[in-house]
Design a protein around this motif. Structure first.
Motif, PDB file in Angstrom:
ATOM      1  N   LEU A 113      71.602  64.620 -15.744  1.00 22.49           N
ATOM      2  CA  LEU A 113      70.151  64.723 -15.893  1.00 22.49           C
ATOM      3  C   LEU A 113      69.437  63.822 -14.885  1.00 22.49           C
ATOM      4  CD1 LEU A 113      67.721  65.869 -17.398  1.00 22.49           C
ATOM      5  CD2 LEU A 113      67.960  63.994 -19.044  1.00 22.49           C
ATOM      6  N   ALA A 114      69.942  62.604 -14.715  1.00 24.07           N
ATOM      7  CA  ALA A 114      69.337  61.684 -13.746  1.00 24.07           C
ATOM      8  C   ALA A 114      69.454  62.245 -12.330  1.00 24.07           C
ATOM      9  CB  ALA A 114      70.002  60.315 -13.838  1.00 24.07           C
ATOM     10  N   GLN A 115      70.614  62.851 -12.008  1.00 18.48           N
ATOM     11  CA  GLN A 115      70.798  63.472 -10.694  1.00 18.48           C
ATOM     12  C   GLN A 115      69.807  64.622 -10.496  1.00 18.48           C
ATOM     13  OE1 GLN A 115      74.879  64.711 -10.818  1.00 18.48           O
ATOM     14  NE2 GLN A 115      75.624  62.872  -9.757  1.00 18.48           N
ATOM     15  N   LEU A 116      69.630  65.426 -11.529  1.00 20.39           N
ATOM     16  CA  LEU A 116      68.722  66.570 -11.442  1.00 20.39           C
ATOM     17  C   LEU A 116      67.275  66.109 -11.250  1.00 20.39           C
ATOM     18  CD1 LEU A 116      68.531  69.645 -11.569  1.00 20.39           C
ATOM     19  CD2 LEU A 116      68.255  69.442 -14.033  1.00 20.39           C
ATOM     20  N   ILE A 117      66.866  65.092 -11.983  1.00 22.35           N
ATOM     21  CA  ILE A 117      65.500  64.574 -11.850  1.00 22.35           C
ATOM     22  C   ILE A 117      65.289  64.000 -10.452  1.00 22.35           C
ATOM     23  CG2 ILE A 117      63.919  62.763 -12.646  1.00 22.35           C
ATOM     24  CD1 ILE A 117      65.059  63.288 -15.489  1.00 22.35           C
ATOM     25  N   ALA A 118      66.279  63.253  -9.961  1.00 21.45           N
ATOM     26  CA  ALA A 118      66.169  62.693  -8.611  1.00 21.45           C
ATOM     27  C   ALA A 118      66.092  63.816  -7.579  1.00 21.45           C
ATOM     28  CB  ALA A 118      67.361  61.783  -8.314  1.00 21.45           C
ATOM     29  N   ALA A 119      66.905  64.864  -7.760  1.00 30.03           N
ATOM     30  CA  ALA A 119      66.886  65.990  -6.817  1.00 30.03           C
ATOM     31  C   ALA A 119      65.552  66.721  -6.883  1.00 30.03           C
ATOM     32  CB  ALA A 119      68.037  66.942  -7.128  1.00 30.03           C
ATOM     33  N   MET A 120      64.977  66.846  -8.086  1.00 35.47           N
ATOM     34  CA  MET A 120      63.663  67.498  -8.197  1.00 35.47           C
ATOM     35  C   MET A 120      62.594  66.670  -7.499  1.00 35.47           C
ATOM     36  SD  MET A 120      63.521  69.240 -11.969  1.00 35.47           S
ATOM     37  CE  MET A 120      61.819  69.666 -11.775  1.00 35.47           C
ATOM     38  N   ASN A 121      62.690  65.346  -7.595  1.00 29.24           N
ATOM     39  CA  ASN A 121      61.719  64.478  -6.927  1.00 29.24           C
ATOM     40  C   ASN A 121      61.854  64.540  -5.411  1.00 29.24           C
ATOM     41  OD1 ASN A 121      60.438  63.610  -9.265  1.00 29.24           O
ATOM     42  ND2 ASN A 121      61.890  61.931  -9.556  1.00 29.24           N
ATOM     43  N   ASP A 122      63.053  64.887  -4.931  1.00 33.31           N
ATOM     44  CA  ASP A 122      63.288  64.995  -3.486  1.00 33.31           C
ATOM     45  C   ASP A 122      62.854  66.341  -2.910  1.00 33.31           C
ATOM     46  OD1 ASP A 122      64.311  62.449  -3.453  1.00 33.31           O
ATOM     47  OD2 ASP A 122      66.415  63.084  -3.523  1.00 33.31           O
ATOM     48  N   LEU A 123      62.514  67.301  -3.763  1.00 35.33           N
ATOM     49  CA  LEU A 123      62.085  68.621  -3.272  1.00 35.33           C
ATOM     50  C   LEU A 123      60.742  68.502  -2.572  1.00 35.33           C
ATOM     51  CD1 LEU A 123      62.837  70.953  -6.366  1.00 35.33           C
ATOM     52  CD2 LEU A 123      64.116  70.856  -4.219  1.00 35.33           C
ATOM     53  N   PRO A 124      60.501  69.344  -1.583  1.00 36.62           N
ATOM     54  CA  PRO A 124      59.160  69.384  -0.984  1.00 36.62           C
ATOM     55  C   PRO A 124      58.122  69.680  -2.073  1.00 36.62           C
ATOM     56  CG  PRO A 124      60.711  70.679   0.322  1.00 36.62           C
ATOM     57  CD  PRO A 124      61.426  70.267  -0.939  1.00 36.62           C
ATOM     58  N   GLU A 125      56.942  69.128  -1.934  1.00 41.78           N
ATOM     59  CA  GLU A 125      55.895  69.202  -2.969  1.00 41.78           C
ATOM     60  C   GLU A 125      55.633  70.630  -3.460  1.00 41.78           C
ATOM     61  OE1 GLU A 125      53.156  68.042  -5.747  1.00 41.78           O
ATOM     62  OE2 GLU A 125      54.528  66.784  -4.613  1.00 41.78           O
ATOM     63  N   ARG A 126      55.382  71.548  -2.538  1.00 45.38           N
ATOM     64  CA  ARG A 126      55.035  72.907  -2.931  1.00 45.38           C
ATOM     65  C   ARG A 126      56.233  73.601  -3.603  1.00 45.38           C
ATOM     66  NH1 ARG A 126      50.285  76.304  -1.763  1.00 45.38           N
ATOM     67  NH2 ARG A 126      49.528  74.310  -1.080  1.00 45.38           N
ATOM     68  N   THR A 127      57.439  73.343  -3.127  1.00 46.11           N
ATOM     69  CA  THR A 127      58.653  73.920  -3.719  1.00 46.11           C
ATOM     70  C   THR A 127      58.819  73.401  -5.150  1.00 46.11           C
ATOM     71  OG1 THR A 127      59.699  74.060  -1.537  1.00 46.11           O
ATOM     72  CG2 THR A 127      61.155  74.136  -3.441  1.00 46.11           C
ATOM     73  N   ARG A 128      58.628  72.093  -5.335  1.00 44.21           N
ATOM     74  CA  ARG A 128      58.733  71.508  -6.676  1.00 44.21           C
ATOM     75  C   ARG A 128      57.671  72.100  -7.604  1.00 44.21           C
ATOM     76  NH1 ARG A 128      58.470  66.393  -5.589  1.00 44.21           N
ATOM     77  NH2 ARG A 128      56.255  66.122  -6.002  1.00 44.21           N
ATOM     78  N   GLN A 129      56.441  72.234  -7.121  1.00 49.95           N
ATOM     79  CA  GLN A 129      55.372  72.803  -7.953  1.00 49.95           C
ATOM     80  C   GLN A 129      55.717  74.226  -8.385  1.00 49.95           C
ATOM     81  OE1 GLN A 129      51.968  72.477  -5.373  1.00 49.95           O
ATOM     82  NE2 GLN A 129      51.207  70.633  -6.436  1.00 49.95           N
ATOM     83  N   ALA A 130      56.150  75.048  -7.451  1.00 50.66           N
ATOM     84  CA  ALA A 130      56.489  76.442  -7.779  1.00 50.66           C
ATOM     85  C   ALA A 130      57.626  76.487  -8.790  1.00 50.66           C
ATOM     86  CB  ALA A 130      56.874  77.212  -6.510  1.00 50.66           C
ATOM     87  N   PHE A 131      58.648  75.656  -8.585  1.00 53.33           N
ATOM     88  CA  PHE A 131      59.802  75.633  -9.488  1.00 53.33           C
ATOM     89  C   PHE A 131      59.393  75.181 -10.890  1.00 53.33           C
ATOM     90  CE2 PHE A 131      63.485  73.527 -11.405  1.00 53.33           C
ATOM     91  CZ  PHE A 131      64.403  74.563 -11.377  1.00 53.33           C
TER      92      PHE A 131
END
Length: 171
Positions: A113-131
């Motif tokens: 879960l910590a890895q997933l949250i860190a990976a989500m925070n590393d996504l480009p802003e617009r990609t993270r928002q869409a996801f």
């Protein structure tokens, strides 16, 4: 069921002790039904005897009990045929293994879960928002496109990119 208390009220106010006869009924049923069902069948016989609403007295209680037992067996056979019981598989413990919640497994889950949250925070802003809008807010691609002011095709590409990057981060 405690057969020592099984009594049948006769019409004349006297009662007949069923427990004297249920042992014979049990032996009768054991010869005709799977052993795992005998207790339920005996109980059904006793229940039918208790709830009978006949106005005539029973002259031969033992004979009547065996007639009821045969009726219970016939009813079970009809139910099994209608429900296609022979085609059923029994569900055993090994069909549904239960995973242990060991401390090691809990720790692994927290790390993932910590890895997933860190990976989500590393996504480009617009990609993270869409996801996030699609997976967590359950918005459709069209609604996300309107919300972000981009095309549906761009939303699809952002979500695919997020999935690819997140899956790669968990390896």
């Amino acid at each position: 069921m405690q057969t020592s208390h099984a009594r049948l009220a006769a019409d004349d106010g006297n009662s007949v002790d069923l427990s004297r006869h249920l042992g014979a009924v049990r032996r009768f049923l054991m010869k005709r039904a799977p052993i795992g069902e005998v207790d339920d069948l005996v109980q059904e016989v006793a229940l039918r005897m208790q709830t009978r609403r006949a106005t005539d007295a029973i002259d031969n209680v033992e004979g009547y009990l065996f007639q009821v037992a045969q009726s219970v067996l016939a009813d079970r056979g009809r139910r099994d045929t209608v429900r296609h019981r022979s085609a059923h598989d029994s569900l055993e413990e090994f069909h549904h293994p239960v995973e242990d919640r060991s401390p090691e497994r809990v720790l692994q889950g927290k790390e993932h879960l910590a890895q997933l949250i860190a990976a989500m925070n590393d996504l480009p802003e617009r990609t993270r928002q869409a996801f996030v809008l699609h997976r967590f807010e359950e918005m459709s691609y069209a609604a996300i496109a309107r919300h972000l002011g981009i095309s549906v095709s761009a939303v699809e590409k952002h979500i695919m990119k997020a999935i690819k990057l997140l899956a790669g981060s968990l390896r």
